[in-house]
Design a protein around this motif. Sequence first.
Motif, PDB file in Angstrom:
ATOM      1  N   PRO A  44       1.579   5.538  -0.386  1.00 22.39           N
ATOM      2  CA  PRO A  44       0.977   6.861  -0.199  1.00 22.39           C
ATOM      3  C   PRO A  44       0.537   7.433  -1.542  1.00 22.39           C
ATOM      4  O   PRO A  44       1.222   7.263  -2.567  1.00 22.39           O
ATOM      5  N   TYR A  68      -4.388   4.800   1.270  1.00 26.67           N
ATOM      6  CA  TYR A  68      -3.226   4.308   0.528  1.00 26.67           C
ATOM      7  C   TYR A  68      -3.705   3.480  -0.670  1.00 26.67           C
ATOM      8  O   TYR A  68      -4.830   2.974  -0.677  1.00 26.67           O
ATOM      9  N   TYR A 109       0.859  -1.185   0.000  1.00 27.79           N
ATOM     10  CA  TYR A 109       0.000   0.000   0.000  1.00 27.79           C
ATOM     11  C   TYR A 109       0.895   1.234   0.000  1.00 27.79           C
ATOM     12  O   TYR A 109       1.751   1.382   0.883  1.00 27.79           O
ATOM     13  N   THR A 136      -8.216   1.098  -3.180  1.00 31.06           N
ATOM     14  CA  THR A 136      -7.956   1.743  -1.891  1.00 31.06           C
ATOM     15  C   THR A 136      -9.133   1.522  -0.971  1.00 31.06           C
ATOM     16  O   THR A 136     -10.253   1.234  -1.422  1.00 31.06           O
TER      17      THR A 136
END
Length: 272
Positions: free
Chosen positions: A195, A247, A193, A233
Amino acid sequence: MATRMGARFTGDLAELRYEPVAKRVRAVASGRTFADSRRAVLVWEPKRVVPSYAFPVAELRAMLTPSDSVSAPEHAVRLAEGGPPVLDPRTAFAVHTCPGRPLTLAGAGVTLPGAGFQPADADLGEHVILDFAAFDEWLEEAEPIVGHPRDPFSRIDIRRSDSRVRIEVDGVVVADSGAPRLLFETGITARYYLPREDVRMELLTPSDTRTTCAYKGHATYWSVGAHRDLAWTYEEPLSDAREVAGYIAFLTERVDVVLDGERLPRPVTPWS
């Protein structure tokens, strides 16, 4: 000789399995409670990797009548390359892999055809397995659950990492991050995951696909070029997955992942 635990668990997938639970469990449809019990059990029919709840017959608030068997395809997959065949969790409840009889539940003007199954088993014969999808609401104690019952032998671990993760699609870098969060889920390949600021969002197109995970919650998706639903997400995840809220993860079975400079082989899973 030592036993590898993962092999022990996969070796049992061909068996009818059950586990009592201590929680109060309720199943509700059309505003009517059909089951309310502290004696429910989780049941895995042979080849099923996702459990269902079963209730003692005496604690069902419904009239039970035999239901016709429904023909539905078995979607056989392998959790990993070389692993035993199992049923994809999307396989309909109507597909039963042990002897028993399908049942219709009815009460107070609400009828749920084929929503029950009574296995012909000495330990479970006085229980009825319920179709999770046939009910509008499920509660464990006072907490709603989504997707399917949670497996007490599965868990999620999320770890912050300082590894460098690069995601490529058709040779194009779509994400590059030195601050990923790695999600490890029992029986499922690790997920990276990333940013959102480390993802080239201009290359992603929102999709109308939505999925539900019993552990993580409701996911929304993006496509990348001609590759549909390649990233997802959890904007408002359940408590187990709060650390990856917002994320973005990519389907590593269909993209190229470079981890700390090493290009990883694509895992072989039901999503390949």
